[in-house]
Design a protein around this motif. Structure first.
Motif, short mmCIF file in Angstrom:
data_model
loop_
_atom_site.label_atom_id
_atom_site.label_comp_id
_atom_site.label_asym_id
_atom_site.label_seq_id
_atom_site.Cartn_x
_atom_site.Cartn_y
_atom_site.Cartn_z
N LEU A 116 0.82 -1.21 0.00
CA LEU A 116 0.08 0.00 -0.11
C LEU A 116 0.91 1.32 -0.17
CD1 LEU A 116 -2.82 -0.90 2.53
CD2 LEU A 116 -3.14 -0.77 0.10
N LYS A 117 0.60 2.34 -1.11
CA LYS A 117 1.27 3.30 -0.95
C LYS A 117 0.36 4.68 -0.69
CE LYS A 117 5.00 1.61 -2.39
NZ LYS A 117 5.97 1.11 -1.36
N TYR A 146 -5.49 18.95 3.13
CA TYR A 146 -5.27 17.60 2.82
C TYR A 146 -3.85 17.19 2.67
CZ TYR A 146 -4.56 19.26 -2.28
OH TYR A 146 -4.10 19.74 -3.07
N MET A 147 -3.00 18.00 2.34
CA MET A 147 -1.36 18.09 1.76
C MET A 147 -0.53 17.81 3.29
SD MET A 147 -1.27 17.83 -1.36
CE MET A 147 0.78 17.59 -1.28
N ASN A 148 -1.31 18.06 4.42
CA ASN A 148 -0.66 17.69 5.69
C ASN A 148 -0.64 16.39 5.88
OD1 ASN A 148 -0.31 20.52 5.94
ND2 ASN A 148 -2.19 20.79 7.47
N TYR A 149 -1.63 15.49 5.23
CA TYR A 149 -1.39 14.06 5.45
C TYR A 149 -0.96 13.11 4.17
CZ TYR A 149 -4.93 16.37 8.30
OH TYR A 149 -5.45 17.37 9.11
N GLU A 152 0.95 9.66 2.58
CA GLU A 152 0.45 8.31 3.08
C GLU A 152 -1.13 8.35 3.23
OE1 GLU A 152 0.27 5.61 7.07
OE2 GLU A 152 1.18 7.62 7.18
N TYR A 153 -1.88 9.51 3.53
CA TYR A 153 -3.22 9.58 3.47
C TYR A 153 -3.79 10.59 2.44
CZ TYR A 153 -3.02 6.83 7.86
OH TYR A 153 -2.84 5.86 8.63
N PHE A 154 -4.96 10.45 1.96
CA PHE A 154 -5.54 11.50 1.23
C PHE A 154 -6.81 11.57 1.67
CE2 PHE A 154 -6.91 13.92 -2.13
CZ PHE A 154 -5.92 14.56 -2.66
N VAL A 155 -7.36 12.70 2.20
CA VAL A 155 -8.47 12.87 2.90
C VAL A 155 -9.36 13.45 2.04
CG1 VAL A 155 -7.66 12.74 5.20
CG2 VAL A 155 -7.83 15.23 4.14
N ILE A 156 -10.77 12.96 2.05
CA ILE A 156 -12.06 13.64 1.06
C ILE A 156 -13.26 13.34 1.91
CG2 ILE A 156 -10.85 13.01 -0.94
CD1 ILE A 156 -12.58 10.64 -1.40
N PRO A 157 -14.04 14.22 1.39
CA PRO A 157 -15.49 14.33 2.01
C PRO A 157 -16.17 12.86 1.48
CG PRO A 157 -15.69 15.84 0.28
CD PRO A 157 -14.11 15.15 0.57
N HIS A 158 -17.39 12.28 2.03
CA HIS A 158 -18.13 11.34 1.49
C HIS A 158 -18.69 11.83 0.14
CE1 HIS A 158 -20.56 8.07 1.26
NE2 HIS A 158 -20.07 7.38 2.09
#
Length: 191
Positions: A116-117, A146-149, A152-158
Motif C-alpha cells: 500500500l502506498k 489534505y496535503m498535511n496528510y 500516506e493519506y488522502f482525505v476527502i468528504p463522503h
C-alpha cells in the motif's frame, strides 16, 4: 489473505445490532497499492455485496479518475470500510459504522497488504480513526489541509449525493483537491 477475507466475510460479531443481518463487505489483495476506507455499506451495497456499487461509488470513481475495471481490481485497489456491514437507518441517513469492525479487522488486513502506498480516508469516521489529533477542527478544514496528510493519506468528504450542499459551498474541493487526488491515483496505478 484469502483465509482472512473469508473469516471477515463470515463475521457475525455485531449480528444482533444489524437490521439486515451481517454481510461484511471487503476487498483486498497483497499487491494492492491503494486502499479506500469509507464509512459502511448502504442498503444497495448490502444487497449486491459489491463495494461502492451505488451513486456514492459512481461519484467516488469520478473523483478518483478511474474506470470500474480499475476500481474493482483488488490487485490495485483494496476496500476496507470502518464498519463492514450496513449499520441501519438513523434520523438523517444511515447510522454510524459499527465500532467493532475496525479494532477487530483493520490491523490484520493492513498486515496482509505490504504494498500500500496511498490510503484514501473518506469522511469523518475514517479520518478520526486514522488521523486522531492530527485532524483539523472539522471535516472541511481537514480536507482543505489534505496535503498535511499526504502522501500516506488522502482525505476527502463522503461522495454521497447528500453532500451536494457541502460541495456547492466548497467549490475549491473539486477545483483543487480532486485533480490532486487523480494525480496521486494515476501515479500508483501506473507505477
Amino acid at each position: 489473505m484469502k483465509e482472512l477475507l473469508s473469516d471477515i466475510r463470515k463475521c457475525e460479531v455485531c449480528k444482533a445490532h444489524l437490521p439486515l443481518g451481517p454481510r461484511p463487505i471487503v476487498a483486498g489483495h497483497p499487491d494492492a497499492r491503494i486502499l479506500i476506507i469509507g464509512h459502511a455499506p448502504g442498503t444497495k451495497v448490502h444487497k449486491t455485496g459489491i463495494p461502492w456499487d451505488d451513486p456514492s461509488g459512481k461519484q467516488l470513481r469520478k473523483w478518483m479518475g478511474v474506470t470500474d475495471e480499475e476500481f474493482y481490481d483488488e490487485t490495485k485497489i483494496a476496500q476496507m470500510p470502518m464498519g463492514f456491514c450496513y449499520p441501519g437507518k438513523g434520523k438523517t441517513g444511515d447510522l454510524p459504522p459499527r465500532t467493532e469492525c475496525a479494532p477487530l479487522w483493520h490491523k490484520p488486513l493492513l498486515s496482509k497488504m505490504p504494498n500500500l502506498k496511498l490510503t484514501i480516508l473518506i469522511g469523518q469516521y475514517s479520518q478520526r480513526h486514522y488521523l486522531g489529533n492530527k485532524m483539523e477542527k472539522n471535516l472541511t478544514e481537514t480536507v482543505r489541509n489534505y496535503m498535511n496528510y499526504a502522501p500516506e493519506y488522502f482525505v476527502i468528504p463522503h461522495p454521497s449525493p447528500r453532500n451536494r450542499f457541502w460541495l456547492s459551498k466548497n467549490p475549491w474541493f473539486e477545483e483543487e483537491v480532486v485533480p490532486k487526488l487523480k494525480e496521486y491515483i494515476s501515479q500508483q496505478l501506473n507505477n
